[in-house]
Design a protein around this motif. Sequence first.
Motif, PDB file in Angstrom:
ATOM      1  N   ALA A 302       0.818  -1.205   0.000  1.00 47.17           N
ATOM      2  CA  ALA A 302       0.000   0.000   0.000  1.00 47.17           C
ATOM      3  C   ALA A 302       0.856   1.262   0.000  1.00 47.17           C
ATOM      4  N   VAL A 303       1.896   1.283   0.833  1.00 44.45           N
ATOM      5  CA  VAL A 303       2.741   2.480   0.899  1.00 44.45           C
ATOM      6  C   VAL A 303       3.465   2.708  -0.427  1.00 44.45           C
ATOM      7  N   ARG A 304       3.911   1.629  -1.064  1.00 43.77           N
ATOM      8  CA  ARG A 304       4.549   1.790  -2.377  1.00 43.77           C
ATOM      9  C   ARG A 304       3.580   2.385  -3.387  1.00 43.77           C
ATOM     10  N   GLN A 305       2.336   1.929  -3.370  1.00 43.65           N
ATOM     11  CA  GLN A 305       1.341   2.475  -4.291  1.00 43.65           C
ATOM     12  C   GLN A 305       1.047   3.936  -3.984  1.00 43.65           C
ATOM     13  N   ILE A 306       0.995   4.276  -2.701  1.00 44.64           N
ATOM     14  CA  ILE A 306       0.768   5.662  -2.301  1.00 44.64           C
ATOM     15  C   ILE A 306       1.907   6.557  -2.779  1.00 44.64           C
ATOM     16  N   VAL A 307       3.126   6.085  -2.572  1.00 45.91           N
ATOM     17  CA  VAL A 307       4.294   6.871  -2.972  1.00 45.91           C
ATOM     18  C   VAL A 307       4.363   6.998  -4.490  1.00 45.91           C
ATOM     19  N   ASP A 308       4.125   5.912  -5.211  1.00 52.68           N
ATOM     20  CA  ASP A 308       4.170   5.952  -6.673  1.00 52.68           C
ATOM     21  C   ASP A 308       3.125   6.928  -7.224  1.00 52.68           C
ATOM     22  N   ALA A 309       1.922   6.913  -6.627  1.00 52.84           N
ATOM     23  CA  ALA A 309       0.875   7.841  -7.064  1.00 52.84           C
ATOM     24  C   ALA A 309       1.270   9.279  -6.759  1.00 52.84           C
ATOM     25  N   THR A 310       1.942   9.494  -5.632  1.00 50.11           N
ATOM     26  CA  THR A 310       2.387  10.843  -5.277  1.00 50.11           C
ATOM     27  C   THR A 310       3.428  11.346  -6.265  1.00 50.11           C
ATOM     28  N   VAL A 311       4.343  10.467  -6.640  1.00 49.85           N
ATOM     29  CA  VAL A 311       5.348  10.843  -7.645  1.00 49.85           C
ATOM     30  C   VAL A 311       4.656  11.216  -8.955  1.00 49.85           C
ATOM     31  N   ARG A 312       3.691  10.412  -9.367  1.00 49.82           N
ATOM     32  CA  ARG A 312       2.976  10.711 -10.608  1.00 49.82           C
ATOM     33  C   ARG A 312       2.236  12.048 -10.513  1.00 49.82           C
ATOM     34  N   ASN A 313       1.644  12.320  -9.358  1.00 54.60           N
ATOM     35  CA  ASN A 313       0.950  13.595  -9.178  1.00 54.60           C
ATOM     36  C   ASN A 313       1.906  14.769  -9.340  1.00 54.60           C
ATOM     37  N   VAL A 314       3.103  14.620  -8.765  1.00 59.17           N
ATOM     38  CA  VAL A 314       4.104  15.683  -8.863  1.00 59.17           C
ATOM     39  C   VAL A 314       4.580  15.851 -10.302  1.00 59.17           C
ATOM     40  N   LEU A 315       4.884  14.750 -10.971  1.00 58.09           N
ATOM     41  CA  LEU A 315       5.378  14.831 -12.350  1.00 58.09           C
ATOM     42  C   LEU A 315       4.316  15.384 -13.296  1.00 58.09           C
ATOM     43  N   ASP A 316       3.070  15.012 -13.084  1.00 57.21           N
ATOM     44  CA  ASP A 316       1.993  15.552 -13.918  1.00 57.21           C
ATOM     45  C   ASP A 316       1.837  17.048 -13.689  1.00 57.21           C
ATOM     46  N   TYR A 317       1.982  17.469 -12.424  1.00 55.07           N
ATOM     47  CA  TYR A 317       1.896  18.903 -12.131  1.00 55.07           C
ATOM     48  C   TYR A 317       3.004  19.675 -12.837  1.00 55.07           C
ATOM     49  N   THR A 318       4.232  19.184 -12.735  1.00 53.73           N
ATOM     50  CA  THR A 318       5.354  19.901 -13.344  1.00 53.73           C
ATOM     51  C   THR A 318       5.253  19.914 -14.870  1.00 53.73           C
ATOM     52  N   ALA A 319       4.577  18.906 -15.437  1.00 52.61           N
ATOM     53  CA  ALA A 319       4.411  18.844 -16.892  1.00 52.61           C
ATOM     54  C   ALA A 319       3.141  19.559 -17.359  1.00 52.61           C
ATOM     55  N   GLY A 320       2.386  20.110 -16.420  1.00 54.97           N
ATOM     56  CA  GLY A 320       1.164  20.815 -16.787  1.00 54.97           C
ATOM     57  C   GLY A 320       0.000  19.901 -17.099  1.00 54.97           C
ATOM     58  N   ARG A 321       0.097  18.636 -16.638  1.00 57.84           N
ATOM     59  CA  ARG A 321      -0.993  17.678 -16.868  1.00 57.84           C
ATOM     60  C   ARG A 321      -1.889  17.582 -15.633  1.00 57.84           C
ATOM     61  N   ARG A 322      -3.124  17.164 -15.859  1.00 54.52           N
ATOM     62  CA  ARG A 322      -4.079  16.952 -14.771  1.00 54.52           C
ATOM     63  C   ARG A 322      -4.547  15.498 -14.797  1.00 54.52           C
ATOM     64  N   ASN A 323      -4.457  14.837 -13.660  1.00 57.68           N
ATOM     65  CA  ASN A 323      -4.909  13.448 -13.596  1.00 57.68           C
ATOM     66  C   ASN A 323      -6.106  13.310 -12.656  1.00 57.68           C
ATOM     67  N   GLU A 324      -6.530  12.067 -12.447  1.00 60.30           N
ATOM     68  CA  GLU A 324      -7.752  11.820 -11.662  1.00 60.30           C
ATOM     69  C   GLU A 324      -7.568  12.066 -10.170  1.00 60.30           C
ATOM     70  N   ASN A 325      -6.325  12.301  -9.721  1.00 60.50           N
ATOM     71  CA  ASN A 325      -6.081  12.529  -8.304  1.00 60.50           C
ATOM     72  C   ASN A 325      -6.187  13.989  -7.902  1.00 60.50           C
ATOM     73  N   VAL A 326      -6.350  14.866  -8.863  1.00 66.33           N
ATOM     74  CA  VAL A 326      -6.362  16.306  -8.582  1.00 66.33           C
ATOM     75  C   VAL A 326      -7.675  16.724  -7.934  1.00 66.33           C
ATOM     76  N   LEU A 327      -7.567  17.389  -6.798  1.00 62.92           N
ATOM     77  CA  LEU A 327      -8.733  17.912  -6.086  1.00 62.92           C
ATOM     78  C   LEU A 327      -8.958  19.383  -6.403  1.00 62.92           C
ATOM     79  N   VAL A 328      -7.864  20.132  -6.494  1.00 63.99           N
ATOM     80  CA  VAL A 328      -7.916  21.538  -6.904  1.00 63.99           C
ATOM     81  C   VAL A 328      -6.955  21.701  -8.070  1.00 63.99           C
ATOM     82  N   PRO A 329      -7.438  21.996  -9.277  1.00 61.80           N
ATOM     83  CA  PRO A 329      -6.553  22.081 -10.445  1.00 61.80           C
ATOM     84  C   PRO A 329      -5.630  23.286 -10.414  1.00 61.80           C
ATOM     85  N   ARG A 330      -4.613  23.185 -11.234  1.00 67.20           N
ATOM     86  CA  ARG A 330      -3.632  24.265 -11.343  1.00 67.20           C
ATOM     87  C   ARG A 330      -4.296  25.517 -11.885  1.00 67.20           C
ATOM     88  N   ALA A 331      -4.012  26.617 -11.242  1.00 67.43           N
ATOM     89  CA  ALA A 331      -4.650  27.880 -11.650  1.00 67.43           C
ATOM     90  C   ALA A 331      -4.119  28.327 -13.010  1.00 67.43           C
TER      91      ALA A 331
END
Length: 331
Positions: A302-331
Amino acid sequence: MEILAFGVQKDEKPLIEKAFAGHCEVRCVGLFLSEDTAPIAAGHEIVSTSVNADLDHQVLRTLADGGTRMIAQRSTGFNNIDLDAAERLGLTVARVSYYSPYSVAEFAWTLATAVNRRIVRASNRTRDFDFRLDGLMGRDLRGRTVGVLGTGKIGEAFTRIAHGFGMNLLGWDIAENPACVELGMKYVDKERLFAEADLISLHVPLLPATRHLVDAAALRTMKDDAILVNSSRGGLVDTEALVGELRAGRFTGVGLDVYEAEAGLFFFDKSLAGVEDDTLARLVTFPNVVVTSHQAYYTVEAVRQIVDATVRNVLDYTAGRRNENVLVPRA
């Protein structure tokens, strides 16, 4: 760019550092994000937080003023975040929408069987070489009725285990899960579930509509010899009312992995300082109660999945992408 990760447990740190390696730098600290610790995030565009962080308006304001633009929470729940304030401040917020449901479901059953068979009491006795069986009698689960409040992924996994025990299945949710129905689950209103179930397990998110879902009225409706398990969110149970029922000698057992006032307590060592929370102090004195420190999710998988999803969230943010985990989108 360096990411600042708050509330990192010792077991988590190597998993987080390994997952981020090759992508960006990450600094892990054991401190939990709060009004007092928020200033140390100054200069960090991305901050990662844990479920027990306090992200109210003031904390979010401090983060935004310090240059933070993205919050990556390492949990499914997000009731600790003021999302409206985050949006006003221009902060992107993402969570982990999925991780191993088996981690929580299996732990919920661990609590259920522990209180049913008096495992903690038995273990404490044998440490003192007391091998009597007095007071340790449990009950067969086969043929009894389990009530599952919340039949999403975790609730379904819990139900499959209940089916393996040979139990009668009652469920309550806003929508029926076909997989649970196929297992023989009957969906009923929560009042009937509370009245008929021998074992009740909570698997719903903490929302305004579910706060104190198990209130004084629900507790009074439950069987005197029922077992209650909560591995979801502490605020689902009115703890003061629960203590009152336990003082009256009700319930075979209660297993709690969460507590409604756990912030500032759980994940900390209070063994020397003591705990000033009178309700929690009273709760842990009951011999038919087992309290653990919000560890149901805490498996390697579970922790590995949590961490992997967190990494993906960060990489998508830096690339300007939005995924299904976003609660508040980038302004």
